[in-house]
Design a protein around this motif. Structure first.
Motif, short mmCIF file in Angstrom:
data_model
loop_
_atom_site.label_atom_id
_atom_site.label_comp_id
_atom_site.label_asym_id
_atom_site.label_seq_id
_atom_site.Cartn_x
_atom_site.Cartn_y
_atom_site.Cartn_z
N ARG A 2 0.85 -1.19 0.00
CA ARG A 2 0.00 0.00 0.00
C ARG A 2 0.89 1.24 0.00
NH1 ARG A 2 -2.71 -1.89 5.33
NH2 ARG A 2 -0.49 -2.00 5.63
N ILE A 3 0.78 2.05 -1.05
CA ILE A 3 1.60 3.23 -1.23
C ILE A 3 0.75 4.47 -0.99
CG2 ILE A 3 3.15 4.48 -2.77
CD1 ILE A 3 3.90 1.50 -2.25
N LEU A 4 1.27 5.38 -0.19
CA LEU A 4 0.64 6.68 0.04
C LEU A 4 1.55 7.74 -0.55
CD1 LEU A 4 -1.42 8.59 1.41
CD2 LEU A 4 0.01 8.44 3.48
N VAL A 5 1.01 8.55 -1.45
CA VAL A 5 1.76 9.65 -2.06
C VAL A 5 1.25 10.93 -1.43
CG1 VAL A 5 2.44 10.76 -4.20
CG2 VAL A 5 1.85 8.33 -4.21
N VAL A 6 2.16 11.70 -0.82
CA VAL A 6 1.76 12.88 -0.05
C VAL A 6 2.32 14.15 -0.67
CG1 VAL A 6 1.94 14.02 2.20
CG2 VAL A 6 1.67 11.55 2.08
N VAL A 51 5.46 5.51 2.11
CA VAL A 51 5.02 6.88 1.87
C VAL A 51 6.01 7.53 0.91
CG1 VAL A 51 4.57 9.15 2.88
CG2 VAL A 51 3.95 7.09 4.15
N LEU A 52 5.49 8.02 -0.21
CA LEU A 52 6.28 8.80 -1.14
C LEU A 52 5.92 10.26 -0.90
CD1 LEU A 52 5.87 6.73 -4.44
CD2 LEU A 52 7.70 6.59 -2.72
N VAL A 53 6.93 11.06 -0.59
CA VAL A 53 6.71 12.45 -0.17
C VAL A 53 7.08 13.38 -1.32
CG1 VAL A 53 7.35 14.21 1.51
CG2 VAL A 53 7.23 11.80 2.20
N GLY A 54 6.19 14.31 -1.62
CA GLY A 54 6.46 15.30 -2.67
C GLY A 54 7.71 16.10 -2.37
N PRO A 55 8.48 16.45 -3.40
CA PRO A 55 9.76 17.13 -3.21
C PRO A 55 9.65 18.48 -2.50
CG PRO A 55 9.12 17.19 -5.51
CD PRO A 55 8.16 16.27 -4.81
N HIS A 56 8.51 19.11 -2.57
CA HIS A 56 8.32 20.40 -1.90
C HIS A 56 8.16 20.24 -0.39
CE1 HIS A 56 4.66 18.70 -3.55
NE2 HIS A 56 3.98 19.29 -2.59
N HIS A 57 8.18 19.02 0.10
CA HIS A 57 8.10 18.76 1.54
C HIS A 57 9.42 18.26 2.11
CE1 HIS A 57 3.96 19.68 2.13
NE2 HIS A 57 3.63 18.95 1.08
N THR A 65 9.51 10.87 8.48
CA THR A 65 10.24 9.62 8.69
C THR A 65 10.07 9.12 10.12
OG1 THR A 65 11.82 10.17 6.96
CG2 THR A 65 12.51 8.53 8.57
N ARG A 66 10.13 10.01 11.10
CA ARG A 66 9.92 9.60 12.49
C ARG A 66 8.51 9.04 12.69
NH1 ARG A 66 12.84 14.22 13.53
NH2 ARG A 66 10.98 15.43 13.96
N LEU A 67 7.53 9.71 12.12
CA LEU A 67 6.15 9.24 12.21
C LEU A 67 6.01 7.86 11.57
CD1 LEU A 67 3.16 10.00 12.92
CD2 LEU A 67 3.02 10.96 10.61
N ALA A 68 6.66 7.66 10.45
CA ALA A 68 6.59 6.39 9.72
C ALA A 68 7.32 5.27 10.44
CB ALA A 68 7.16 6.57 8.32
N GLU A 69 8.46 5.57 11.03
CA GLU A 69 9.25 4.54 11.72
C GLU A 69 8.45 3.91 12.85
OE1 GLU A 69 12.73 6.73 12.85
OE2 GLU A 69 13.80 6.17 11.02
N ASP A 70 7.64 4.69 13.53
CA ASP A 70 6.81 4.16 14.62
C ASP A 70 5.81 3.12 14.11
OD1 ASP A 70 8.12 5.81 16.37
OD2 ASP A 70 6.53 7.34 16.40
N ARG A 71 5.55 3.14 12.82
CA ARG A 71 4.56 2.24 12.22
C ARG A 71 5.18 1.25 11.25
NH1 ARG A 71 3.00 6.94 13.70
NH2 ARG A 71 0.92 7.34 14.45
N ASP A 72 6.50 1.21 11.19
CA ASP A 72 7.23 0.33 10.28
C ASP A 72 6.86 0.58 8.82
OD1 ASP A 72 9.19 -1.60 9.82
OD2 ASP A 72 7.71 -3.22 9.76
N VAL A 73 6.77 1.87 8.47
CA VAL A 73 6.43 2.32 7.13
C VAL A 73 7.68 2.93 6.51
CG1 VAL A 73 5.03 3.96 5.80
CG2 VAL A 73 4.02 2.72 7.73
N ARG A 74 7.99 2.56 5.27
CA ARG A 74 9.14 3.13 4.58
C ARG A 74 8.78 4.48 3.98
NH1 ARG A 74 10.04 -0.02 0.18
NH2 ARG A 74 8.23 -1.30 0.56
N VAL A 75 9.78 5.35 3.84
CA VAL A 75 9.59 6.71 3.32
C VAL A 75 10.61 6.97 2.23
CG1 VAL A 75 9.68 9.17 3.88
CG2 VAL A 75 8.71 7.56 5.53
N ALA A 76 10.16 7.62 1.16
CA ALA A 76 11.07 8.08 0.12
C ALA A 76 10.62 9.46 -0.33
CB ALA A 76 11.09 7.13 -1.06
N LEU A 77 11.58 10.34 -0.49
CA LEU A 77 11.30 11.67 -1.01
C LEU A 77 11.37 11.60 -2.53
CD1 LEU A 77 10.87 14.69 -0.31
CD2 LEU A 77 13.36 14.94 -0.46
#
Length: 105
Positions: A2-6, A51-57, A65-77
């Motif tokens: 499940r991918i979330l694009v933010v 979670v894929l994070v928009g470059p403007h963020h 990343t801290r929020l995601a780590e608590d949930r074992d979710v990977r993050v990429a900018l």
């Protein structure tokens, strides 16, 4: 997967999520990709694997990343040019399926 694009309001992330779904379908990769906004991140992250994070963020990447780590979710900018130079979604798919937390500019 499940991918979330933010992104800020969810508009740009909608385009990336659509392209990502198409690229995944074409590659035979089972995933869901949804768009989210900065405001809905705390709720939306509960159902994400990546979670894929928009470059403007970039200024919020450590916090996300801290929020995601608590949930074992990977993050990429996402790279700065993702909105104009990834028409088939393959670059976003590569980031989403990379398997490790990565912060790329």
């Amino acid at each position: 997967m499940r991918i979330l694009v933010v992104c800020g309001a969810g508009a740009s992330s909608t385009f990336v999520a659509q392209r990502l779904r198409r690229a995944a379908r074409d590659a035979g990769v089972p995933l869901t990709a949804t768009a989210g906004s900065e405001a809905s991140l705390a709720v939306d992250i509960e159902t994400a694997d990546v979670v894929l994070v928009g470059p403007h963020h970039v200024h919020r990447i450590e916090e996300i990343t801290r929020l995601a780590e608590d949930r074992d979710v990977r993050v990429a900018l996402l790279p700065d040019d993702i909105f104009r130079n990834d028409p088939d979604g393959s670059r976003a798919l590569a980031l989403a399926t990379a398997g490790t937390t990565s912060i790329q500019h």
